[in-house]
Design an enzyme around this catalytic site. Structure first.
Site, mmCIF file in Angstrom:
data_model
loop_
_atom_site.group_PDB
_atom_site.id
_atom_site.type_symbol
_atom_site.label_atom_id
_atom_site.label_comp_id
_atom_site.label_asym_id
_atom_site.label_seq_id
_atom_site.Cartn_x
_atom_site.Cartn_y
_atom_site.Cartn_z
ATOM 1 N N ASN A 103 0.873 -1.175 0.000
ATOM 2 C CA ASN A 103 0.000 0.000 0.000
ATOM 3 C C ASN A 103 0.910 1.225 0.000
ATOM 4 O OD1 ASN A 103 -1.809 2.041 0.426
ATOM 5 N ND2 ASN A 103 -2.191 1.538 2.589
ATOM 6 N N TRP A 104 0.986 1.882 -1.149
ATOM 7 C CA TRP A 104 1.926 3.015 -1.268
ATOM 8 C C TRP A 104 1.373 4.310 -0.700
ATOM 9 C CZ3 TRP A 104 4.330 2.496 -6.896
ATOM 10 C CH2 TRP A 104 5.208 1.408 -6.902
ATOM 11 N N HIS A 142 -9.508 1.162 4.923
ATOM 12 C CA HIS A 142 -8.191 1.387 5.538
ATOM 13 C C HIS A 142 -8.340 2.382 6.684
ATOM 14 C CE1 HIS A 142 -4.040 2.598 6.145
ATOM 15 N NE2 HIS A 142 -3.708 1.446 5.575
ATOM 16 N N GLY A 154 2.342 2.333 10.591
ATOM 17 C CA GLY A 154 3.292 3.433 10.411
ATOM 18 C C GLY A 154 3.963 3.896 11.693
ATOM 19 N N SER A 210 3.489 -2.019 10.359
ATOM 20 C CA SER A 210 4.943 -1.983 10.567
ATOM 21 C C SER A 210 5.657 -3.285 10.204
ATOM 22 C CB SER A 210 5.255 -1.557 12.011
ATOM 23 O OG SER A 210 4.751 -0.249 12.252
#
Ligand code: PEP
Length: 251
Positions: free
Chosen positions: A8-9, A97, A177, A215
């Site tokens: 997922n960019w 998301h 993240g 992560s």
């Protein structure tokens, strides 16, 4: 069921950067390819779909879109339709998301409308679910996951042939993240719960792949993939560099 390794960019990479990634990544794939029993997906910025669709055409990488508006076309300024995204190569969509739920305020109704629309249009759906730290600490994990899964899937009539285009990504919000990975025990417990919720919703759904996200990096991917009921990985930060995404794909 293939193990799905998905990137997922988010809101990263220009089209030139996406093209450079594809060149490096296809070079790496030329060595070992995608391992047997694995599927590889990339959810880039919508603006890079076209470029990647050409650059990865000869590879088994499947492309998906991070977002869309659940209507055919029309007066929805700034939005993209599934027809437009499919036109440039998107075969799957991410729905639910945590960044869209918590930053863009997508509520249960929005997630349900998007799921129903994408399902009707025949796209693959990666439904993201996960609890905040406050919800976990309040002991609400099962309630949160049940609500997120049931409101999204309600109203779909899922046949056996649809299973190949449905997946759930369990992503604890506090691990996305942040560098904070859920423990093996936490991942096993949550994935077991997701499978139970899916099975109680419809007995045939307990075989849907459930990916872990939060992560993930090359150093922890093998360990996470070995946890029971983990059927793949959804990777944000560590998917942005071709070599680290490739290492996770091979993990
Ligand atoms: C994600 O965005 O789905 C995600 C898991 O991000 P990260 O890997 O950066 O935590």
């Amino acid at each position: 069921m293939n193990t799905i390794i998905a990137a997922n960019w988010k809101m990263n990479k220009t089209t030139a950067e996406a093209k450079a990634f594809a060149e490096t990544f296809t070079g790496l794939l030329a060595k070992k390819g995608v391992p047997g029993g694995r599927s590889c997906m990339i959810f880039p910025s919508a603006l890079s779909l076209d470029v990647l669709n050409s650059a990865l055409a000869a590879s088994p990488v499947v492309l998906g879109a991070q977002n869309f508006y659940p209507a055919e076309s029309g007066a929805f300024t700034g939005e993209l339709s599934l027809a437009q995204l499919s036109d440039v190569g998107a075969k799957w969509v991410l729905i639910g998301h945590s960044e869209r739920r918590h930053i863009l305020n997508e509520d249960f109704d929005c997630v349900a409308r998007k799921t129903a629309f994408a399902f009707e249009k025949g796209l693959g759906i990666m439904l993201c679910v996960g609890e905040t730290l406050a919800e976990r600490e309040a002991g609400s994990l099962r309630t949160v996951l049940t609500g997120q899964i049931e409101t999204a899937l309600r109203g779909l009539s899922v046949g056996a042939s649809d299973h190949a285009r449905l997946a759930v990504a369990y992503e604890p919000v506090w691990a996305i993240g942040t560098g904070k990975v859920a423990t093996e025990k936490e991942i096993a417990e949550a994935h077991g719960m997701v499978k139970e919720i899916l099975a109680s919703f419809s007995p045939s759904l307990d075989d849907l792949p459930v990916l872990y996200g939060g992560s993930v990096k090359p150093a922890n991917a093998t360990g996470i993939l070995a946890i029971p009921n983990v059927n793949g990985l959804l990777i944000g930060g560590a998917s942005l560099a071709a070599d680290s995404f490739y290492q996770i794909l091979q993990a």
